[in-house]
Scaffold this motif. Structure first.
Motif, PDB file in Angstrom:
ATOM      1  N   LYS A   1      36.233  37.680  35.575  1.00 25.16           N
ATOM      2  CA  LYS A   1      36.066  37.917  37.013  1.00 25.16           C
ATOM      3  C   LYS A   1      35.067  39.026  37.297  1.00 25.16           C
ATOM      4  N   ALA A   2      35.098  40.077  36.474  1.00 27.72           N
ATOM      5  CA  ALA A   2      34.292  41.256  36.807  1.00 27.72           C
ATOM      6  C   ALA A   2      32.822  41.111  36.406  1.00 27.72           C
ATOM      7  N   ILE A   3      32.568  40.580  35.219  1.00 25.03           N
ATOM      8  CA  ILE A   3      31.194  40.620  34.690  1.00 25.03           C
ATOM      9  C   ILE A   3      30.159  39.979  35.642  1.00 25.03           C
ATOM     10  N   PRO A   4      30.384  38.759  36.146  1.00 26.49           N
ATOM     11  CA  PRO A   4      29.361  38.179  37.031  1.00 26.49           C
ATOM     12  C   PRO A   4      29.126  39.016  38.290  1.00 26.49           C
ATOM     13  N   VAL A   5      30.200  39.603  38.834  1.00 25.30           N
ATOM     14  CA  VAL A   5      30.054  40.420  40.050  1.00 25.30           C
ATOM     15  C   VAL A   5      29.279  41.698  39.729  1.00 25.30           C
TER      16      VAL A   5
ATOM     17  N   ASP B   1      30.154  46.893  45.259  1.00 23.84           N
ATOM     18  CA  ASP B   1      31.261  47.789  44.928  1.00 23.84           C
ATOM     19  C   ASP B   1      32.434  46.948  44.438  1.00 23.84           C
ATOM     20  N   PHE B   2      33.179  47.529  43.507  1.00 21.76           N
ATOM     21  CA  PHE B   2      34.188  46.718  42.814  1.00 21.76           C
ATOM     22  C   PHE B   2      35.455  47.533  42.570  1.00 21.76           C
ATOM     23  N   VAL B   3      36.610  46.911  42.821  1.00 23.69           N
ATOM     24  CA  VAL B   3      37.891  47.549  42.495  1.00 23.69           C
ATOM     25  C   VAL B   3      38.637  46.619  41.549  1.00 23.69           C
ATOM     26  N   GLY B   4      38.922  47.094  40.347  1.00 24.82           N
ATOM     27  CA  GLY B   4      39.643  46.281  39.368  1.00 24.82           C
ATOM     28  C   GLY B   4      41.001  46.902  39.098  1.00 24.82           C
TER      29      GLY B   4
ATOM     30  N   PHE C   1      33.521  46.495  32.307  1.00 22.87           N
ATOM     31  CA  PHE C   1      32.486  47.284  32.993  1.00 22.87           C
ATOM     32  C   PHE C   1      31.366  47.708  32.051  1.00 22.87           C
ATOM     33  N   GLY C   2      31.717  47.895  30.762  1.00 25.09           N
ATOM     34  CA  GLY C   2      30.724  48.394  29.804  1.00 25.09           C
ATOM     35  C   GLY C   2      29.587  47.424  29.556  1.00 25.09           C
ATOM     36  N   LEU C   3      29.913  46.154  29.428  1.00 29.43           N
ATOM     37  CA  LEU C   3      28.860  45.167  29.124  1.00 29.43           C
ATOM     38  C   LEU C   3      27.869  45.026  30.277  1.00 29.43           C
ATOM     39  N   PRO C   4      28.328  44.826  31.524  1.00 31.82           N
ATOM     40  CA  PRO C   4      27.349  44.745  32.623  1.00 31.82           C
ATOM     41  C   PRO C   4      26.530  46.023  32.765  1.00 31.82           C
ATOM     42  N   LEU C   5      27.183  47.158  32.503  1.00 29.70           N
ATOM     43  CA  LEU C   5      26.466  48.431  32.626  1.00 29.70           C
ATOM     44  C   LEU C   5      25.317  48.487  31.616  1.00 29.70           C
ATOM     45  N   LEU C   6      25.613  48.141  30.378  1.00 34.09           N
ATOM     46  CA  LEU C   6      24.581  48.166  29.331  1.00 34.09           C
ATOM     47  C   LEU C   6      23.471  47.162  29.659  1.00 34.09           C
ATOM     48  N   HIS C   7      23.863  46.055  30.253  1.00 32.41           N
ATOM     49  CA  HIS C   7      22.890  45.021  30.615  1.00 32.41           C
ATOM     50  C   HIS C   7      21.938  45.550  31.700  1.00 32.41           C
ATOM     51  N   LEU C   8      22.476  46.347  32.619  1.00 33.09           N
ATOM     52  CA  LEU C   8      21.681  46.763  33.786  1.00 33.09           C
ATOM     53  C   LEU C   8      20.770  47.964  33.518  1.00 33.09           C
ATOM     54  N   ILE C   9      21.037  48.713  32.460  1.00 37.29           N
ATOM     55  CA  ILE C   9      20.262  49.933  32.205  1.00 37.29           C
ATOM     56  C   ILE C   9      18.803  49.592  31.891  1.00 37.29           C
TER      57      ILE C   9
ATOM     58  N   SER D   1      26.200  51.226  43.402  1.00 41.30           N
ATOM     59  CA  SER D   1      27.558  50.680  43.468  1.00 41.30           C
ATOM     60  C   SER D   1      28.556  51.584  42.749  1.00 41.30           C
ATOM     61  N   ILE D   2      29.809  51.446  43.178  1.00 36.16           N
ATOM     62  CA  ILE D   2      30.918  52.149  42.507  1.00 36.16           C
ATOM     63  C   ILE D   2      31.825  51.071  41.939  1.00 36.16           C
ATOM     64  N   TRP D   3      32.224  51.260  40.689  1.00 33.31           N
ATOM     65  CA  TRP D   3      33.160  50.318  40.067  1.00 33.31           C
ATOM     66  C   TRP D   3      34.419  51.125  39.735  1.00 33.31           C
ATOM     67  N   LEU D   4      35.483  50.794  40.408  1.00 30.84           N
ATOM     68  CA  LEU D   4      36.701  51.581  40.231  1.00 30.84           C
ATOM     69  C   LEU D   4      37.756  50.745  39.496  1.00 30.84           C
ATOM     70  N   PHE D   5      38.313  51.332  38.445  1.00 31.40           N
ATOM     71  CA  PHE D   5      39.389  50.662  37.709  1.00 31.40           C
ATOM     72  C   PHE D   5      40.638  51.541  37.757  1.00 31.40           C
ATOM     73  N   SER D   6      41.772  50.914  37.985  1.00 31.24           N
ATOM     74  CA  SER D   6      43.004  51.675  38.119  1.00 31.24           C
ATOM     75  C   SER D   6      44.178  50.774  37.751  1.00 31.24           C
ATOM     76  N   ALA D   7      45.217  51.373  37.169  1.00 32.39           N
ATOM     77  CA  ALA D   7      46.387  50.551  36.813  1.00 32.39           C
ATOM     78  C   ALA D   7      47.261  50.340  38.042  1.00 32.39           C
TER      79      ALA D   7
END
Ligand code: AMP
Length: 587
Positions: A31-35, A42-45, A57-65, A179-185
């Protein structure tokens, strides 16, 4: 086409994760990677650890750098050193085939000079804990101006730890953020506030139900009089001979005291507390991970970042002040699809909290009777018998001793041998539990009222609030200090300041309420005097610092704020306060 390629990730990343054995994306990754690859959403997971969220989040981030640009483009903020290093480690593995991409972890408790040196080498992704990040910003050692992506990992944990102002500060100072990508339990109101204040139409993805504890956890609670808490703990540990567990206490003093008593009584336990150096802490964790210690006892702060597989039991020796913390405690067990037990020891007046937690985690709690001494002995006995029967006797050596053994026991019956073997293992248990008390609280009408389902979560919250704002004895003194955000303090820098000045450890601190002009801080009663002595009368930027106990003759924070404001000129001019980075909000 590889499933990760289909999500849009580049070849080098797909190659690396394929080598790591990732075949199909986890639900959060799907769900997260394509977005996230769009870079501008902005994303809340809502996802716990173990769901594959680091790669999400790590893979898209590395892709975008953009590797040709040698300045920080992404900032990942997370609550603990352990998590910081874990994220970095994962990113290093993912970027194995990408050239010219640098990731740097920055966290407290390590040399800031070294970290500054590394940052100067042209780092594109910085993984940071909030306190150290603010320090680096204040020293102008990190440039956030061109950061495009801000990831907040375990946002609820960071807010629980009091980093709210620091996070606000970071978000306000990443002015070119895309964008902000927020992850929280979990999704407490403070996390919602970040989304409301800083994000634009975030895409929200929930893995499982919001605020839901893991379904594989069996939540049990035991009601005992307050003075029997320790004996109950011991009995529950004895009743679960194969236990590999973490025990949580509210204060460092409790953790140490309980650990010392248990060690004296022969239990395999170590305490994890803030007085330990990082090296000592790592050693304790190493022993626990290797299972050479059976039990770990810790406060919530000291246990942050503990990520150990196979924990069978979490024990709440005391319930946390903040019920949200329960989810984090219980989440130490039942990882990776395994099941686990979360035990709470409480006294009858706390039972209403259980109802609130039940509602919060959306799971039923089971009240169980505290086992009797006889129950414990029986359980231990059967456990020992199982151990005896599963002992490895395949080694031929035993055969050579057999004739001697037979001769020695020629006149002893099998029953007697069995009894003697059992006695070796059990005499101390039988002796200890011979005349043991019933530790269960006798249910009376008052308790039934307290545990009644008619109490709603709201009433708990009201109670909780009053616990903080009045002089309810929670082991802390509530201290007032005439320093606040106007003086350039945010929670982390404020904590550091008062701890450095008083030479106390952060474990002595409870809740902190920092306002513009003043702050209130809960300090362990045993340490409050020392804190006041080291702070009151000091000068800070030419101002006279005042610190005193706020609880005697309690005034509500607003009243205190007002009363201080009227007298605040007595100590010097606040405009001399330490310089702060100008804040500019992107939105
Ligand atoms: P996390 O929730 O990020 O802590 O990840 C939990 C574990 O799952 C880590 O050890 C990851 O390496 C692993 N992992 C993450 N995504 C995948 C995947 N798609 N396939 C297999 N393992 C994964």
């Amino acid at each position: 086409m590889n499933a990760f390629e289909a999500l849009g990730l580049n070849e080098q990343l797909v190659q690396a994760i394929t080598e790591m054995g990732f075949e199909t994306p986890t639900p959060i990754q799907e769900k997260a990677i394509p977005v996230l690859l769009s870079g501008t959403t902005d994303f809340v997971g809502l996802a716990q650890t173990g769901t594959g969220k680091t790669a999400a989040f790590g893979l898209p981030l590395l892709h975008l750098i953009d590797v040709s640009q040698k300045h920080p483009q992404a900032l990942i903020v997370c609550p603990t050193r352990e998590l910081c290093l874990q994220i970095c480690n994962d990113l290093m593995n993912f970027k194995k085939h990408v050239r010219g991409l640098n990731v740097e972890p920055v966290y407290g408790g390590a040399s800031i000079v070294m970290q500054i040196r590394e940052l100067r080498k042209g780092v594109q992704i910085v993984v940071a804990t909030p306190g150290r990040l603010i320090d680096l910003i204040e020293r102008k050692a990190i440039d956030l101006q061109k950061v495009k992506y801000v990831v907040l990992d375990e946002a609820d944990e960071m807010l629980n730890m009091g980093f709210r102002d620091d996070i606000d500060f970071v978000l306000k100072n990443t002015i070119l953020r895309e964008s902000i990508w927020l992850f929280s339990a979990t999704m407490p109101t403070a996390v919602k506030a970040i989304s409301r204040n800083f994000m634009t139409n975030p895409i929200e993805v929930t893995m499982g139900k919001k605020n839901t504890a893991n379904v594989n956890i069996d939540h049990q609670y035991f009601i005992t009089p307050a003075h029997s808490r320790y004996d109950t703990l011991k009995r529950l540990v004895d009743f679960n001979p194969g236990m590999y567990g973490v025990i949580f206490t509210r204060t460092k003093a409790d953790a140490q005291e309980v650990a010392e008593r248990l060690v004296k009584e022969g239990y395999d336990i170590e305490a994890l507390h803030g007085d330990l150096t990082q090296q000592q802490r790592d050693k304790v964790m190493g022993r626990f991970r290797a299972k050479s210690i059976q039990l770990l006892i810790a406060t919530d702060v000291a246990a942050r970042g503990i990520d150990v597989d196979g924990i069978t039991h979490v024990i709440n020796y005391e319930l946390p002040d903040d019920i949200e913390v329960y989810t984090h405690r219980s989440g130490r067990t039942a990882r990776a699809g395994k099941s686990g037990i979360c035990i709470t020891i409480c006294h009858s007046r706390e039972a209403y909290k259980i109802r609130s937690i039940e509602k919060m985690v959306n799971a039923q709690f089971h009240r169980l009777d505290i086992p009797s001494g006889k129950d414990v002995c029986r359980k231990q006995f059967f456990h020992f018998m199982d151990k005896l029967m599963s002992a490895d006797i395949s080694n031929g050596e035993y055969e050579t001793y057999l004739p001697d053994l037979q001769e020695k026991f020629a006149d002893v019956s099998k029953d007697e041998v069995l009894k003697r073997v059992a006695a070796l293992e059990f005499n101390h248990f039988l002796k200890y539990y011979q005349n043991s008390d019933d530790l269960n609280t006798k249910t009376d009408s008052r308790e039934r009222r307290d545990t009644g389902r008619d109490r709603d979560a709201g009433s708990f919250e009201r109670k909780e609030r009053s616990t903080f704002t009045r002089t309810v004895d929670n082991g802390f003194s509530r201290l007032f200090i005439n320093l606040g955000t106007k003086d350039g303090f945010y929670k982390a820098s404020f904590l550091q300041f008062i701890l450095d000045e008083s030479n106390l450890n952060k474990e002595v601190l409870g809740k902190i309420d920092i306002r513009e002009m003043n702050a209130w801080v809960e300090v362990d009663k045993a340490a409050a005097g020392k804190m006041i002595k080291s702070m009151d009368g000091k000068k800070y930027n030419g101002r006279l610092v005042r610190m005193n106990e706020a609880d005697g003759g309690f005034k509500r924070p607003t009243d205190e704020g007002r009363s201080d404001r009227s007298s605040r000129n007595e100590g010097g001019d606040r405009s001399e306060g330490r310089k702060r980075i100008p804040m500019r909000d992107k939105r």
